[in-house]
Design a protein around this motif. Structure first.
Motif, mmCIF file in Angstrom:
data_model
loop_
_atom_site.group_PDB
_atom_site.id
_atom_site.type_symbol
_atom_site.label_atom_id
_atom_site.label_comp_id
_atom_site.label_asym_id
_atom_site.label_seq_id
_atom_site.Cartn_x
_atom_site.Cartn_y
_atom_site.Cartn_z
ATOM 1 N N MET A 23 0.811 -1.215 0.000
ATOM 2 C CA MET A 23 0.000 0.000 0.000
ATOM 3 C C MET A 23 0.846 1.267 0.000
ATOM 4 O O MET A 23 0.482 2.260 -0.637
ATOM 5 N N ASN A 54 -10.503 -1.775 3.361
ATOM 6 C CA ASN A 54 -9.998 -2.218 2.059
ATOM 7 C C ASN A 54 -10.749 -3.491 1.673
ATOM 8 O O ASN A 54 -10.499 -4.560 2.222
ATOM 9 N N ILE A 57 -7.754 -6.287 -2.873
ATOM 10 C CA ILE A 57 -6.650 -5.823 -3.717
ATOM 11 C C ILE A 57 -6.514 -6.811 -4.873
ATOM 12 O O ILE A 57 -6.944 -7.961 -4.760
ATOM 13 N N PRO A 107 -8.074 -7.562 3.513
ATOM 14 C CA PRO A 107 -8.761 -7.486 2.216
ATOM 15 C C PRO A 107 -8.855 -8.841 1.527
ATOM 16 O O PRO A 107 -7.987 -9.703 1.708
ATOM 17 N N PHE A 190 -6.488 -1.099 -5.226
ATOM 18 C CA PHE A 190 -7.119 -1.419 -3.949
ATOM 19 C C PHE A 190 -8.530 -0.864 -3.999
ATOM 20 O O PHE A 190 -8.864 -0.073 -4.883
#
Length: 307
Positions: A23, A54, A57, A107, A190
């Motif tokens: 990130m 989140n 991703i 995530p 993301f």
């Protein structure tokens, strides 16, 4: 549905390090991330970055021996992620799977791969020129308990930088192939879970209106809002950030980098009696939708970036 595993604490700590590394570099190269966060802070939607969930991703890979999903997934399976549904994108010649996290706070992960053997001989020749020297799966040599090593691996080139001409040749046939040949495993996007934001911003319609008011350019392939047939998963995304690419032989060109996605997962029918304060991730629509994802892929395509 996400489930908690009994993974040792040190593995989750390593996962934290890997995700933090991904990130931090992603934010550096995709200014829209900070721009959106700043806008949310400015409007009082969030108090700090940690208020953003989140949703998932995503990564793109080449479906060639020693690479592709079969290799890449080993990283996150090690940390307790569980492989879920398969998706087939026949027109784009892609396979994909999603992976549920070891704990709901993490995530989801969406990994796709290009079915290289379905491309033209010319496109295959270019791709194999760069990937044929990878004869062993590089993940097998990686210490998956070392967050810094994994973070470095996800940001280092696995093959030489292509020429601009080769990139453009691939671009004509498969914009996905062109993206991966240059960007490799770099984090593709993301996703902000909009349903967890405050009222007025917690539906995809409201959030898209907020983004457009703030001047963010959105992917309109298939409509700005992509809706699953059950109307329980609604998604939107920015158009990819353009980056100055340095190709082999000193050539340069602006190409598509990464982007930001937004998702609204609606509460499942059997849980709609629950008060809002009790709604958790497991009460909402999980997984993905091929029709939505197919159009989200186009956030990096020239049909969007050239507008």
């Amino acid at each position: 549905m996400s489930s908690t595993t009994d993974k040792p604490a040190h593995l989750l700590k390593t996962l934290d390090g890997v995700l933090d590394g991904l990130m931090s570099r992603y934010r550096e190269l995709v200014p829209a991330v900070s721009g959106i966060i700043d806008a949310l802070l400015d409007e009082g939607v969030i108090k700090n970055v940690e208020d953003i969930e989140n949703d998932h991703i995503a990564f793109r890979t080449m479906g060639v021996p020693s690479l592709g999903i079969k290799s890449f997934e080993k990283i996150f399976l090690h940390y307790g992620y569980q492989k879920q549904d398969h998706y087939d994108f026949s027109e784009k010649k892609l396979n994909a799977y999603w992976y549920s996290p070891p704990e709901p706070k993490y995530p989801r992960i969406f990994v796709s791969e290009l079915r290289v053997r379905e491309l033209s001989d010319e496109a295959q020749h270019i791709i194999y020129k760069y990937t044929d020297n990878i004869v062993f799966d590089p993940v097998d040599a990686l210490d998956l308990d070392d967050a810094k090593a994994v973070d470095a691996f996800l940001h280092e080139p696995l093959w030489d930088t292509p020429t601009r001409e080769e990139y453009l040749t691939l671009l004509k046939e498969s914009e996905y192939a062109a993206w991966v040949i240059y960007n490799r495993y770099y984090l593709n996007h993301f996703t902000i879970s909009v349903h967890n934001l405050k009222k007025g911003y917690n539906t995809i319609q409201d959030f898209v209106a907020f983004l457009e008011k703030r001047g963010f350019k959105l992917n309109d392939a298939g409509g700005k809002i992509k809706i699953s047939p059950d109307e329980a998963l609604l998604q939107a995304s920015t158009v990819a950030q353009m980056i100055e690419a340095d190709f082999a032989e000193g050539e340069k060109q602006r190409i598509a980098g990464s982007y930001v996605e937004f998702a609204e997962r609606r509460v499942l029918p059997q849980f709609q009696h629950l008060p809002a304060s009790e709604i958790r991730r497991e009460h909402r629509r999980d997984g993905f939708e091929a029709g939505n994802a197919d159009k989200i892929f186009e956030s990096t395509f020239t049909s969007q970036t050239n507008k």
